[in-house]
Design a protein around this motif. Structure first.
Motif: not given
Length: 307
Positions: A226-242
């Motif tokens: 989630s933290l890695a993906l947040a660099g592209w999408t933001g924290v909340r969107a990344a946690t929703a994806i993972t």
């Protein structure tokens, strides 16, 4: 005064604003106790284009200021000279105020350990225990293991942003925003959820499910993903994806289990995902890879400007 002094490259980079953020914070901490380096930084700042403008502003302000009133002569002893102000003033605390490092750390981690998220963690753990020992549902461990990796991921999403911190807009404008603050609150989330949920799983009947600690590496890997993906999408969107990916992989096939054997099918899915050295090694490698991506993308704009 310390035995180490800033190099000319550090001083010049700090004065013209080209010094990377971690180096700038380290230098500022050093300047609090080293007057010689503070003098060099002050001199370098005055030699930049901004320094010339500030010098003109200072002269204008001093010319416009009224002259101080002359005090009448006093037969008493001369007053002690005023203490000279330090040349470099310490910046306001990185975590929103002055205080000891431990106080600042608690302030920074606050949104991660208060509010509805902490109550949700307790509810998940207590609910599993109540179902297993008081509700006649001995197969609660597989369901707890299926939900446990989502708890820290959800906690990270709920601990960063204006919805979690009333001072988010102020904090977001400081150098402590972004990766440093996210990591602090992530550590607080993990420190609360990992031992609590693992202990709850340990006191539940096994029901053939993986061990109570089998979810720890997957939970850590999903959080880092989630933290890695947040660099592209933001924290909340990344946690929703993972989090959504985990639910689809583990719980998605369960409703289609033949004969209504939901718990048995879920146990089989968890065993395939969590049991064995190969599965745990894969989660460890995934966690390490996601950590490397997060470090490389730690200053990405979507992470720094989470709203």
């Amino acid at each position: 005064m310390t035995g180490w002094h800033a190099s000319d490259a550090l001083v010049t980079g700090y004065a013209d604003g080209s010094l990377p953020e971690p180096d700038a914070w380290s230098l500022e901490k050093h300047l609090e106790s080293c007057s010689s380096c503070a003098a060099r930084v002050s001199r370098a700042a005055r030699e930049t284009a901004a320094g010339a403008v500030l010098a003109r502003v200072r002269e204008t302000v001093l010319d416009a200021a009224p002259a101080p009133a002359t005090a009448p002569a006093s037969p008493g002893p001369a007053p002690a000279p005023a203490r000279r102000a330090p040349r470099v003033r310490s910046r306001v605390s990185r975590w929103g105020g002055a205080g000891a490092p431990s106080t600042r750390m608690l302030w920074a981690a606050g949104p991660a350990v208060r509010g509805a998220w902490s109550a949700a963690v307790l509810l998940v753990a207590a609910g599993a225990l109540a179902l297993a020992h008081g509700g006649g549902f001995p197969d609660a461990r597989p369901w707890l293991l299926a939900l446990a990796p989502l708890v820290p991921v959800t906690g990270v999403a709920l601990s960063y942003g204006p919805h979690a911190d009333p001072l988010h807009e102020i904090v977001a404008a400081t150098p402590s925003a972004g990766p440093r603050l996210v990591l602090t609150r992530t550590a607080a989330v993990l420190a609360v959820s990992l031992p609590l949920l693992t202990l709850a799983g340990a006191v539940l009947p096994s029901s053939g499910a993986p061990g109570a600690a089998a979810w720890l590496l997957p939970g850590l890997a999903l959080t880092l993903a989630s933290l890695a993906l947040a660099g592209w999408t933001g924290v909340r969107a990344a946690t929703a994806i993972t989090g959504g990916g985990w639910l689809c992989a583990v719980l998605g096939p369960v409703p289609a289990a033949p004969g209504g054997r939901l718990t048995a099918h879920l146990t089989e899915r968890l065993s395939a995902c969590l049991d064995g050295a190969a599965a745990q090694g894969g989660w460890a490698a995934a966690a390490a890879g996601c950590a490397a991506v997060f470090v490389a993308r730690r200053h990405a704009r979507p992470l720094l400007e989470e709203r």
